[in-house]
Design an enzyme around this catalytic site. Structure first.
Site, PDB file in Angstrom:
ATOM      1  N   CYS A 129      31.147  75.527   5.521  1.00  0.00           N
ATOM      2  CA  CYS A 129      29.798  74.804   6.583  1.00  0.00           C
ATOM      3  C   CYS A 129      29.513  75.450   7.718  1.00  0.00           C
ATOM      4  O   CYS A 129      30.454  75.890   8.890  1.00  0.00           O
ATOM      5  CB  CYS A 129      30.658  73.581   6.877  1.00  0.00           C
ATOM      6  SG  CYS A 129      29.492  72.542   7.463  1.00  0.00           S
ATOM      7  N   CYS A 168      29.141  67.631  12.048  1.00  0.00           N
ATOM      8  CA  CYS A 168      29.480  66.617  10.597  1.00  0.00           C
ATOM      9  C   CYS A 168      28.405  66.122  10.571  1.00  0.00           C
ATOM     10  O   CYS A 168      28.277  65.156  11.647  1.00  0.00           O
ATOM     11  CB  CYS A 168      31.101  66.422  11.216  1.00  0.00           C
ATOM     12  SG  CYS A 168      31.456  65.804   8.979  1.00  0.00           S
ATOM     13  N   ARG A 212      26.442  74.708   9.297  1.00  0.00           N
ATOM     14  CA  ARG A 212      25.514  73.704   9.864  1.00  0.00           C
ATOM     15  C   ARG A 212      25.229  72.702  11.580  1.00  0.00           C
ATOM     16  O   ARG A 212      27.199  72.584  11.689  1.00  0.00           O
ATOM     17  CB  ARG A 212      24.653  72.718   8.644  1.00  0.00           C
ATOM     18  CG  ARG A 212      24.778  73.181   7.386  1.00  0.00           C
ATOM     19  CD  ARG A 212      24.670  72.736   5.983  1.00  0.00           C
ATOM     20  NE  ARG A 212      24.230  73.602   5.108  1.00  0.00           N
ATOM     21  CZ  ARG A 212      24.671  74.995   4.302  1.00  0.00           C
ATOM     22  NH1 ARG A 212      26.040  74.796   4.693  1.00  0.00           N
ATOM     23  NH2 ARG A 212      23.951  75.131   3.344  1.00  0.00           N
ATOM     24  N   ASP A 233      19.174  53.449  45.315  1.00  0.00           N
ATOM     25  CA  ASP A 233      19.380  55.047  45.680  1.00  0.00           C
ATOM     26  C   ASP A 233      16.978  54.853  45.543  1.00  0.00           C
ATOM     27  O   ASP A 233      16.517  55.123  46.551  1.00  0.00           O
ATOM     28  CB  ASP A 233      18.928  55.528  44.091  1.00  0.00           C
ATOM     29  CG  ASP A 233      17.950  56.988  43.527  1.00  0.00           C
ATOM     30  OD1 ASP A 233      17.435  57.586  43.950  1.00  0.00           O
ATOM     31  OD2 ASP A 233      16.727  56.733  42.661  1.00  0.00           O
ATOM     32  N   GLY A 282      14.297  60.953  10.017  1.00  0.00           N
ATOM     33  CA  GLY A 282      13.311  60.243   9.340  1.00  0.00           C
ATOM     34  C   GLY A 282      12.693  61.567   8.671  1.00  0.00           C
ATOM     35  O   GLY A 282      12.986  61.792   7.351  1.00  0.00           O
ATOM     36  N   THR A 316      12.496  69.003   5.328  1.00  0.00           N
ATOM     37  CA  THR A 316      13.149  67.787   3.981  1.00  0.00           C
ATOM     38  C   THR A 316      12.156  66.927   3.881  1.00  0.00           C
ATOM     39  O   THR A 316      12.146  66.489   4.886  1.00  0.00           O
ATOM     40  CB  THR A 316      14.564  68.094   4.041  1.00  0.00           C
ATOM     41  OG1 THR A 316      14.732  69.100   4.402  1.00  0.00           O
ATOM     42  CG2 THR A 316      14.968  66.767   3.443  1.00  0.00           C
TER      43      THR A 316
END
Length: 662
Positions: free
Chosen positions: A341, A355, A343, A632, A153, A180
């Site tokens: 990579c 990924c 990240r 429960d 988002g 970002t």
């Protein structure tokens, strides 16, 4: 004392201190690894800042001082403890960069990011809380993550984003905090964010034409984005990274205009190859390759220079001589960079993705909320990282894979697929990766169903008279993909599915030719409308039944809780049953009816989806978990509760024909 004389003893003490630690017998201890890494980072920061760590004494050459610095850095490299095993995959890639999505919401509707009709968002209760975000960040930084980027988002619409940055800034060992953003709120928030500790900015901007901006993002706001870019430059961010997704027929004619921006501004304009995600209607013809973009720019500026690539960089950087800024190309489609990579990504709902293009995720949120210890979380993280594949599936294969719409992942991280573990390297206990699962993706058809289906308003609790003269509480629910959708309404049981020819198989479908358990390949099966209905009965006994009937349990309304549990169970069946396929359900309905003659609750669950595989297991899981939830809720009153008659009532759709229990 001169500056040079004071600097030398400090570095020497650090060296002696490190040597003493190395001889102390704690080499394998995590704190030692952390301290040595921090020493190395401190040395690297001092060097990269342009200021020498030691000033030469009178008569000592600068070359000698430089050699001393090199020796010290080499010593630390050779003696530092290994990078965290939990963040190192089976191919030796060390993951020091974490991207955290703060929200799935966005105030724009970019064509390459979100389907035009929007996407169903995760209920707020299922998103990570601020404390959960910080808990996970602390854990990752403790293991060696030194860069965190906040994404969405649109992360700057989260009300506490400034506070999150400020608290991340307190984490020892974290060197970079980035964001970002689409830039709409940037100019307003950036002074506060900078004060809190924000050190890097990426701004999304795909066109320099205001009218085209509104077409691409389906909203106004071009001038706000430009204001945000200039505010970042004004506050000293250098470079300010501008992300531009290049799409043929839309904005590839602006390549030269974007490159020209770097002449007088400290920008890094990053041209990104158009990538496929659910709902963005990706096709090969829309993608403008890196080489094509480079050729276009070189025709205008033939003197374009290639810059050295940084370790683990996702971008190929170039500079036009005499220009203040630079341009870069992110080539995730035409020339992957999986081999370097570093990240990892945490989605807003708490799933770890190793990924960007992989469709496997592990829910850290669920384990965190279940009370998992730090060591248990690390084993789960380590198992996911250890199973990361060497590289993603390739440009054309990726376009056929199911993945979240980009808005439900986050913007612009380039790192690649997640895989079967290498048994010769990974030693993770498979019991510790129970959260690993294929992620939920929303096809265009499901989104259309979501939009077109009206969730009924919640009517008041209805009490109906039974033949015995007692009142009956009847609960029913309707939901698409929203775990919080709840409807309590009077009504009758759903009609049974029509019966039809039943095709049976003499062989078990989940067993391969050698008798081993195997997942059925449904890739070639046609998509059809699938419906399944299952039921269960919970015998409560007179005391518990009366409390449920009158809604007087101390734990709360047992029927509401069981209803919601049944809905949720249907949606996560593939996580509970190992060989089940993930199904994007278009409808879930759970009904609970009180039976005073037996002091029981009758449960009926129905599930609907369009796809290549049926939804019997989803319906059965829904009914079973709803019955367990009732147990429960009532076990404090009575342990003499019986769950019985969990069974499939009917199913329709599929090659094996329909089924209806007589």
């Amino acid at each position: 004392m001169t500056p040079g004389a004071s600097a030398r003893p400090v570095c020497s003490r650090s060296r002696l201190w490190a040597a003493a630690l190395l001889g102390s017998g704690f080499m394998a201890a995590q704190p030692l690894s952390r301290m040595l890494r921090q020493l190395l980072r401190s040395s690297a920061r001092s060097c990269s800042s342009g200021a020498p760590v030691t000033q030469p004494r009178p008569g000592e050459s600068a070359r000698a001082a430089s050699e001393e610095l090199s020796r010290r850095r080499q010593f630390l490299r050779e003696h530092a403890a290994p990078f965290s095993a939990f963040l190192t995959d089976s191919f030796g890639r060390q993951h020091s960069y974490l991207r955290i999505s703060l929200t799935e919401k966005c105030n724009l509707r970019c064509q390459y990011c979100m389907p035009e009709e929007g996407v169903p968002l995760t209920p707020k209760v299922n998103l990570l809380t601020t404390e959960e975000i910080l808990t996970l960040a602390r854990l990752f930084v403790k293991e060696g993550i030194d860069k965190i980027r906040l994404t969405g988002g649109e992360p700057l619409i989260r009300p506490d984003v400034v506070d999150i940055v400020a608290q991340l800034q307190q984490l020892e060992g974290l060197r970079t905090i980035g964001v970002t953003t689409n830039g709409i709120n940037l100019a307003r928030l950036l002074p506060q964010l900078q004060k809190a500790g924000l050190s890097a900015i990426n701004i999304s901007l795909d066109t320099l034409v205001p009218a085209k901006f509104e077409f691409i993002v389906r909203r106004k706001g071009f001038h706000k984005v430009m204001e945000g870019i200039h505010k970042a430059i004004e506050l000293g961010y250098n470079p300010v990274k501008v992300n531009c997704v290049v799409m043929r027929g839309l904005n590839e004619d602006e390549l030269l205009d974007f490159a020209a921006l770097t002449k007088g501004l400290p920008l890094d304009v990053r041209f990104i190859e158009y990538m496929p995600f659910d709902g963005n209607k990706w096709n090969f013809k829309k993608m403008v390759s890196y080489k094509e973009m480079l050729d276009t720019i070189r025709q205008q500026w033939p003197e374009l220079e290639k810059l050295p690539e940084e370790e683990s960089s996702t971008a190929k950087a170039f500079k036009i001589p005499g220009f203040q800024g630079q341009i870069s190309f992110i080539t995730s489609m035409s020339e992957h960079f999986c081999g370097t990579c570093n990240r990892l990504r945490i989605t807003a709902d708490g799933n770890l993705k190793v990924c960007l293009f992989g469709n496997s995720e592990v829910s850290l949120r669920d384990h965190l909320r279940a009370g998992a210890s730090e060591q248990e979380l690390l084993r789960i993280i380590g198992a996911a990282v250890g199973r990361k594949k060497r590289q993603h599936a390739g440009m054309f294969s990726i376009s056929q894979m199911k993945n979240r719409p980009m808005i439900l992942i986050e913007l612009f991280l380039m790192f690649h697929d997640s895989p079967p573990a290498n048994p010769s390297i990974s030693s993770w206990d498979p019991l510790d990766v129970q959260g690993l699962r294929p992620k939920m993706s929303f096809s265009s058809q499901m989104v259309t169903l979501w939009k077109g289906y009206r969730v009924p308003q919640t009517p008041p609790l209805a009490q109906q008279r039974l033949g015995s003269g007692c009142f009956q509480r009847h609960y029913t629910s309707h939901a698409d993909s929203d775990a919080n959708s709840k409807c309590l309404s009077p009504g009758s049981w759903a009609p049974a599915a029509p019966s039809g020819p039943q095709l049976t198989s003499e062989q078990l479908t989940h067993v391969d030719s050698e008798g081993r358990a195997a997942m059925v390949d449904v890739g070639r099966k046609p998509d059809t409308e699938r419906v399944a209905v299952a039921s269960a009965v919970v015998l409560l006994g007179p005391v518990a039944f009366k409390l449920v009937q009158q809604n007087q349990l101390k734990k709360g309304d047992a029927l509401v809780v069981a209803q919601l549990a049944g809905i949720q169970a249907a949606k996560v069946t593939s996580q509970l049953i190992p060989l089940c396929h993930h199904v994007a359900l278009s409808h879930v309905q759970v009904q609970l009816e009180l039976d005073s003659t037996r002091h029981a609750v009758r449960i009926q669950a129905s599930c609907r989806a369009r796809g290549p595989t049926g939804v019997e297991m989803e319906a059965l899981a829904s009914a079973a978990v709803a019955s367990l939830t009732l147990y429960d809720m009532c076990k404090a009153v009575s342990r003499d509760i019986v769950l019985e008659e969990i069974k499939l009532i009917s199913k329709t759709g599929g090659q094996r024909g329909d089924f209806h229990r007589a």
